[in-house]
Design a protein around this motif. Sequence first.
Motif, PDB file in Angstrom:
ATOM      1  N   ARG A  96       0.833  -1.210   0.000  1.00  0.00           N
ATOM      2  CA  ARG A  96       0.000   0.000   0.000  1.00  0.00           C
ATOM      3  C   ARG A  96       0.864   1.255   0.000  1.00  0.00           C
ATOM      4  N   GLU A  97       1.922   1.263   0.813  1.00  0.00           N
ATOM      5  CA  GLU A  97       2.816   2.418   0.853  1.00  0.00           C
ATOM      6  C   GLU A  97       3.520   2.617  -0.489  1.00  0.00           C
ATOM      7  N   SER A  98       3.966   1.533  -1.080  1.00  0.00           N
ATOM      8  CA  SER A  98       4.651   1.610  -2.369  1.00  0.00           C
ATOM      9  C   SER A  98       3.708   2.146  -3.444  1.00  0.00           C
ATOM     10  N   ASN A  99       2.489   1.641  -3.473  1.00  0.00           N
ATOM     11  CA  ASN A  99       1.509   2.117  -4.454  1.00  0.00           C
ATOM     12  C   ASN A  99       1.208   3.595  -4.248  1.00  0.00           C
ATOM     13  N   TYR A 100       1.106   4.010  -3.011  1.00  0.00           N
ATOM     14  CA  TYR A 100       0.856   5.411  -2.706  1.00  0.00           C
ATOM     15  C   TYR A 100       2.014   6.283  -3.199  1.00  0.00           C
ATOM     16  N   GLN A 101       3.244   5.843  -2.969  1.00  0.00           N
ATOM     17  CA  GLN A 101       4.403   6.616  -3.405  1.00  0.00           C
ATOM     18  C   GLN A 101       4.457   6.728  -4.924  1.00  0.00           C
ATOM     19  N   LEU A 117      14.658   8.601  -9.243  1.00  0.00           N
ATOM     20  CA  LEU A 117      15.340   7.361  -8.845  1.00  0.00           C
ATOM     21  C   LEU A 117      14.703   6.744  -7.602  1.00  0.00           C
ATOM     22  N   GLU A 118      14.382   7.582  -6.639  1.00  0.00           N
ATOM     23  CA  GLU A 118      13.764   7.065  -5.419  1.00  0.00           C
ATOM     24  C   GLU A 118      12.391   6.459  -5.708  1.00  0.00           C
ATOM     25  N   LYS A 119      11.623   7.090  -6.556  1.00  0.00           N
ATOM     26  CA  LYS A 119      10.301   6.555  -6.904  1.00  0.00           C
ATOM     27  C   LYS A 119      10.445   5.238  -7.657  1.00  0.00           C
ATOM     28  N   ALA A 120      11.405   5.177  -8.571  1.00  0.00           N
ATOM     29  CA  ALA A 120      11.632   3.938  -9.322  1.00  0.00           C
ATOM     30  C   ALA A 120      12.117   2.837  -8.387  1.00  0.00           C
ATOM     31  N   PHE A 121      12.927   3.188  -7.410  1.00  0.00           N
ATOM     32  CA  PHE A 121      13.465   2.211  -6.461  1.00  0.00           C
ATOM     33  C   PHE A 121      12.346   1.576  -5.648  1.00  0.00           C
ATOM     34  N   THR A 122      11.313   2.349  -5.312  1.00  0.00           N
ATOM     35  CA  THR A 122      10.203   1.807  -4.523  1.00  0.00           C
ATOM     36  C   THR A 122       9.393   0.788  -5.306  1.00  0.00           C
ATOM     37  N   ALA A 123       9.503   0.804  -6.629  1.00  0.00           N
ATOM     38  CA  ALA A 123       8.759  -0.153  -7.453  1.00  0.00           C
ATOM     39  C   ALA A 123       9.398  -1.540  -7.439  1.00  0.00           C
ATOM     40  N   ALA A 163      16.362  -6.605 -12.106  1.00  0.00           N
ATOM     41  CA  ALA A 163      16.094  -5.464 -11.224  1.00  0.00           C
ATOM     42  C   ALA A 163      16.437  -4.157 -11.932  1.00  0.00           C
ATOM     43  N   ARG A 164      17.578  -4.134 -12.609  1.00  0.00           N
ATOM     44  CA  ARG A 164      17.975  -2.917 -13.334  1.00  0.00           C
ATOM     45  C   ARG A 164      17.013  -2.607 -14.466  1.00  0.00           C
ATOM     46  N   LYS A 165      16.562  -3.628 -15.164  1.00  0.00           N
ATOM     47  CA  LYS A 165      15.587  -3.425 -16.253  1.00  0.00           C
ATOM     48  C   LYS A 165      14.278  -2.876 -15.700  1.00  0.00           C
ATOM     49  N   LYS A 166      13.822  -3.433 -14.605  1.00  0.00           N
ATOM     50  CA  LYS A 166      12.575  -2.964 -14.001  1.00  0.00           C
ATOM     51  C   LYS A 166      12.714  -1.513 -13.561  1.00  0.00           C
ATOM     52  N   MET A 167      13.852  -1.171 -13.027  1.00  0.00           N
ATOM     53  CA  MET A 167      14.095   0.198 -12.589  1.00  0.00           C
ATOM     54  C   MET A 167      14.139   1.139 -13.802  1.00  0.00           C
ATOM     55  N   GLN A 168      14.767   0.709 -14.897  1.00  0.00           N
ATOM     56  CA  GLN A 168      14.794   1.521 -16.114  1.00  0.00           C
ATOM     57  C   GLN A 168      13.384   1.778 -16.635  1.00  0.00           C
ATOM     58  N   GLN A 169      12.562   0.751 -16.628  1.00  0.00           N
ATOM     59  CA  GLN A 169      11.185   0.903 -17.093  1.00  0.00           C
ATOM     60  C   GLN A 169      10.410   1.877 -16.202  1.00  0.00           C
ATOM     61  N   ALA A 170      10.606   1.777 -14.920  1.00  0.00           N
ATOM     62  CA  ALA A 170       9.922   2.683 -13.993  1.00  0.00           C
ATOM     63  C   ALA A 170      10.390   4.121 -14.203  1.00  0.00           C
TER      64      ALA A 170
END
Length: 179
Positions: A96-101, A117-123, A163-170
Motif C-alpha cells: 500500500r505504501e509503495s503504491n501510494y508513493q 530514482l527514489e520513486k523507481a526504487f520503490t517499485a 532489477a535494473r531493467k525494471k528500474m529503467q522501465q519505472a
Amino acid sequence: MVAALRISIEIDQNQTNLTTSEYNITVNTHADALYGYALKLSGNQMDAEDIVQHTFERVWLKREKIDFETAKSLMYRIAYNFVVDNYRKDKNRKERESNYQVEEAYKDQGLEAKDILEKAFTALSEEQKTLIMMRDYEGYAYEEIAEIMEINLSQVKVYLFRARKKMQQAIRSLELSHS
C-alpha cells in the motif's frame, strides 16, 4: 611449562569466537554502511535503526560462533533476512505504501533526478532492492552477494539484470508522465 603455553597459544589461534574488542571494531567499522543499506531497504529511518540494532544484537549473541573475518558478510545477511522476514509479515502494508508513493510521483510536477530514482526504487521487490544496494551502492562483488543472500552466482547476475531493467522501465514511465 613451555609446552602448556604453546598449546594454549595454538588453541587461541584456532578459536572462531568474536572477542569483545573484535565486536567493537566490527560495529565501529561497519555501522554507517549497514545503516545506509538498511535505510535503502526499509525506506524509513526508524526501521533502519531497528534493523541495525537487531543485526548487532544477533552478532553479539552469536559471537562464540562468528569469525572476525566473516563478521561483515554475516551482518549483511542478518540484516537482509530480518528485512525479508518483516516484509513477509506486513507485506500488505508495504504494498500500500509503495503504491501510494508511485501514485504521488505521477501527481507531482517537475521531479528531480533524485526523486525519480527514489520513486523507481520503490517499485522494486525487496530482493531486487537488496541486490541493487549491495552491488551498485555498497560495491560488493557478485560472489559476496551470492554468499550473503544464499543464492548461486548466476542467480545474482540474472536477478540483478532484471532489477535494473525494471528500474529503467519505472524511470522511463515516470519521465514520460512528467514531460
